[in-house]
Design an enzyme around this catalytic site. Structure first.
Site, PDB file in Angstrom:
ATOM      1  N   LEU A   1       2.359   1.150   3.796  1.00  0.00           N
ATOM      2  CA  LEU A   1       1.426   0.033   3.999  1.00  0.00           C
ATOM      3  C   LEU A   1       1.001  -0.602   2.665  1.00  0.00           C
ATOM      4  O   LEU A   1       0.478   0.083   1.779  1.00  0.00           O
ATOM      5  CB  LEU A   1       0.184   0.531   4.745  1.00  0.00           C
ATOM      6  CG  LEU A   1      -0.823  -0.568   5.129  1.00  0.00           C
ATOM      7  CD1 LEU A   1      -0.232  -1.545   6.117  1.00  0.00           C
ATOM      8  CD2 LEU A   1      -2.097   0.048   5.675  1.00  0.00           C
ATOM      9  N   ASP A   2       1.211  -1.903   2.542  1.00  0.00           N
ATOM     10  CA  ASP A   2       0.785  -2.682   1.371  1.00  0.00           C
ATOM     11  C   ASP A   2       1.360  -2.161   0.054  1.00  0.00           C
ATOM     12  O   ASP A   2       0.780  -2.354  -1.009  1.00  0.00           O
ATOM     13  CB  ASP A   2      -0.749  -2.729   1.277  1.00  0.00           C
ATOM     14  CG  ASP A   2      -1.365  -3.441   2.480  1.00  0.00           C
ATOM     15  OD1 ASP A   2      -0.692  -4.306   3.048  1.00  0.00           O
ATOM     16  OD2 ASP A   2      -2.505  -3.118   2.850  1.00  0.00           O
TER      17      ASP A   2
END
Lengths: 289, 289, 289, 289
Positions: B232-233
């Site tokens: 994530l990210d």
């Protein structure tokens, strides 16, 4: 903002927000023949806190400067649960510079000092390395090389404190001083130690932030000046700035490009501190500009 | 960079750095009567990797476009362990837009699409909310509302994939689509899903970055566009930009100010992707400009 | 800055600087049970002029809103030679959009309007070309194509004025409207026409600024929003921003890159105008933020 | 960009754009066992001009460095009407610093010089005032105070030229030197005099740009470094940068804020010049980064 030829008083205030605060403060000044030179206020509506910086000319002010704090406390502050801090524009603060081997922030601050831009006295420079001794002495500033390691830290910090006391130091600037100060040391100088960290915090705290920035492949690098607290690189942020980088920039390029950021960001923070432009509330700064 | 009236071929290349690579590539083009329009190369000296983007006019090129990849592979790439990607300037990529309730990136990308700035086809918009349906339909673009929750995610993602396949989608833009795509979904579109995150990553990954930025008291907020990966990210960053904020800015102010950052940063990333300006190597992007 | 659910009054003031102004104004509000939400003041020490923006909650204010201007004038303003302007946060201003063929500022402002970011009514769009008619009508906004040339300018401007009067227009935004308005027209809307110019004024006023920027070889291009006055591109500047360019950028690249600047800078200016954040004094703006 | 431990050759080239140029140049280097370290090229399609910066390792290069220019001219340059300039990474250029009373650019450049960031020799500093003599001498650099006025300009410039010749000066940096050099002087150092001007040119050329910026009410101030030509402040721009200001900033504030811009922008320009990163074509610079 101020005509430096006149002496002015500066009040930094915060208190629970309530109707009437501005009137109470401005009346106190106006009725006693102070001319308001600068007023900025801010209400943090979420927290319900009122912040203000107000500066006024002392030329005709009827309360003696030694008495202003007491009068203000009694007549205004106590009624609004204010936390206030009073300063005078003609008081030169005494600043100690802590450096290590890197010279860019050191030279930049001293160049500002030399040309009169930085309204402080710098009686002493402390370092854990001898590298910048010659440059300091050229300018006639005492330089103390106090090398620090894990074993002698406590003892060396005592020496540093003694030096600071001897020179009546008001605040400390860590100009890329590569040592972490002990909690004990930090506690003695609350909101009086300014550090420059070479990343846009909270990204890349701790050591080697340019290496981490390179590894992560960021397109922007930054620098952050903040007050030092017990938590490493987590103190209240005073100033930040950034610059774009690209895949072409190696770690060494980032280090070089970053130097120009660091020195400018640190100098701005020192200026805000010296001009009483900022106050700290719950680990955040309010910077009046 | 290119005269859009002519068709050109674009090669993105990376390989272990060795003497002779540039000559080998440029000779291949020149000897076959291709006129080089753009050449940019970069050597990552630390990793010993060579990167290049080269673009040439196909007007007189003697190798048929269908054969270029094969010829290049045989005559050049194989000898230098090159990883290469060939594209043509006259191929319009097909882009799917994933949106949620927020409209700023949606409107901005569609305005660019409408005026011809964005050289793609957008046959379909996917959302987990109906909010932007009307606006999409005004422009004559199919809009599919596929609401996603923890329970139905797998099943709904299958519907999404079907839609993408039906429309021959080349790449996906998450224009503030508020859902995390499953690893399975992401794996099907390597370096073909572009996200916009509303912070200067790696600071403030995950949810509510403006709230975190406010709490930390930063003086700068940012936006980051990146390729989506399983982490994530944490995917390769394509573009970042920032804007200064102050203590006066509430979370709501940051959200508002951030919208203008997000849309510009996302649009720049989409442009780089569409123009074949970028390649990914070990989670970092090389962006040729 | 303000909780939009409450109605507040906003005063913009300038007057010769004198002791006592802040007290006089804040007392007026406080004694009549107004709660100050925002106060920012500035003294131009060179010109000896005091500027203030003050906003207060009308919830318990004892003076009726229709009477505030009169009371303030009588009790405060007249004693200090103040020029003041009173507004209310719940009054939606009526804005006319003037456009030509280029769509980027048009789409950007309308996207903000659609999502509620722009607190205005836009009842009418005027253009000298039909290009954006369809897009305007999709959103249900009247679009009038009034083509203007040297011969018919006077007559067409009369038509425009009639339209503006019919729709009770408060202010006009020239969103890359490519016509120069006549002095007569401009005089009817003092500080009520906002233009966006595609350069960092005062560099490159007039036509084709990107071409001039390219020719001069600048490394930075800009955009400037300003109030329109009789002097072309010489009115008070509201907002400016810039972006770095390089030798790689052709005029067309600058035009494209500049579009993103122009729309953001124009939107910020419109926001300041709508929020009564700015006042004009001797061709310079004071923008309270 | 380069490992400084190895010697490399740097070619800056421009010529009419034609097919085959890149191949011709890279073959020349590759066939003679030079390893290309850096290559950047740019085609100005409007003017039909090809620009290149190419750098290669001389470790195994079979042509002696004294002969490279001749061989390149004969074998490559003459066939393409190239204008080329050859340099070597291990040649330290000799720079003269011209200063006046203001110290910020002076201190900044010398701090970079001291710490080894600036790869030059600075044997001599010239000033029309004695103010910085002490600081120069602390660093062991010759300082010549040659006061200039309208009457003695010609004669004093002769003294300056003599000094420059004595010290084998390659290029001159005007670090806020407040005199306009005569055309004759300038002609002797084509593209070898770097000036810093305290505005974003072409806005506010000539004297007192911060005063003009204040009067015009700009929201951004800038600094521009450029090569000096016969036309005042109209030479090819090397670097520009800007900073936002507001109505709160007086002329004195702009002067102070601008100092940090000026020193950074000048230092970047000097770096580009020293690294042979830039070439001039028709009063515009191509800066390879």
């Amino acid at each position: 903002m101020t005509d430096s030829s006149k002496t002015s008083a500066i009040l930094l205030i915060h208190c629970p927000d309530k109707p009437g605060i501005v009137v109470a403060i401005t009346e106190f000044i106006h009725k006693n023949d102070g001319n308001i030179l600068y007023l900025d206020q801010h209400v943090d509506t979420e927290r319900g806190v009122f912040f203000m910086r107000i500066e006024w000319d002392l030329g005709n002010f009827v309360i003696q400067r030694e008495k202003i704090a007491e009068y203000f406390e009694t007549l205004v502050a106590s009624r609004y649960e204010m936390v206030s801090q009073l300063s005078f524009s003609d008081t030169k603060q005494r600043m100690a510079l802590f450096v290590s081997k890197m010279s860019h922030c050191f030279y930049d601050l001293l160049a500002r000092y030399e040309c009169g831009e930085l309204n402080v006295e710098i009686p002493v420079i402390v370092s854990n390395h001898p590298d910048l001794q010659l440059a300091a002495e050229r300018l006639g500033i005492e330089y103390h090389c106090i090398s620090v390691n894990k074993e002698n830290k406590k003892q060396q910090e005592e020496k540093q404190k003694l030096l600071l006391a001897e020179h009546n130091i008001d605040f400390i600037v860590l100009a890329r001083y590569m040592q972490v100060l002990s909690d004990d040391f930090v506690k003695d100088y609350p909101q009086r130690i300014i550090n420059i960290h070479h990343s846009f915090l909270p990204a890349f705290p701790g050591g080697r932030p340019y290496h981490s920035a390179y590894e992560r492949g960021v397109k922007i690098i930054g620098a952050t000046s903040h007050y030092v607290t017990a938590d490493l690189d987590a103190g209240p942020i005073i100033e930040q700035d950034v610059v774009h980088v690209s895949h072409k920039d190696s770690v060494e390029d980032m280090v070089r490009i970053g130097r120009d950021l660091e020195k400018i960001v640190l100098a701005r923070a020192v200026r805000h501190h010296v001009h009483h432009d900022l106050l700290v509330y719950e680990n955040r700064t309010v910077v009046f500009e």
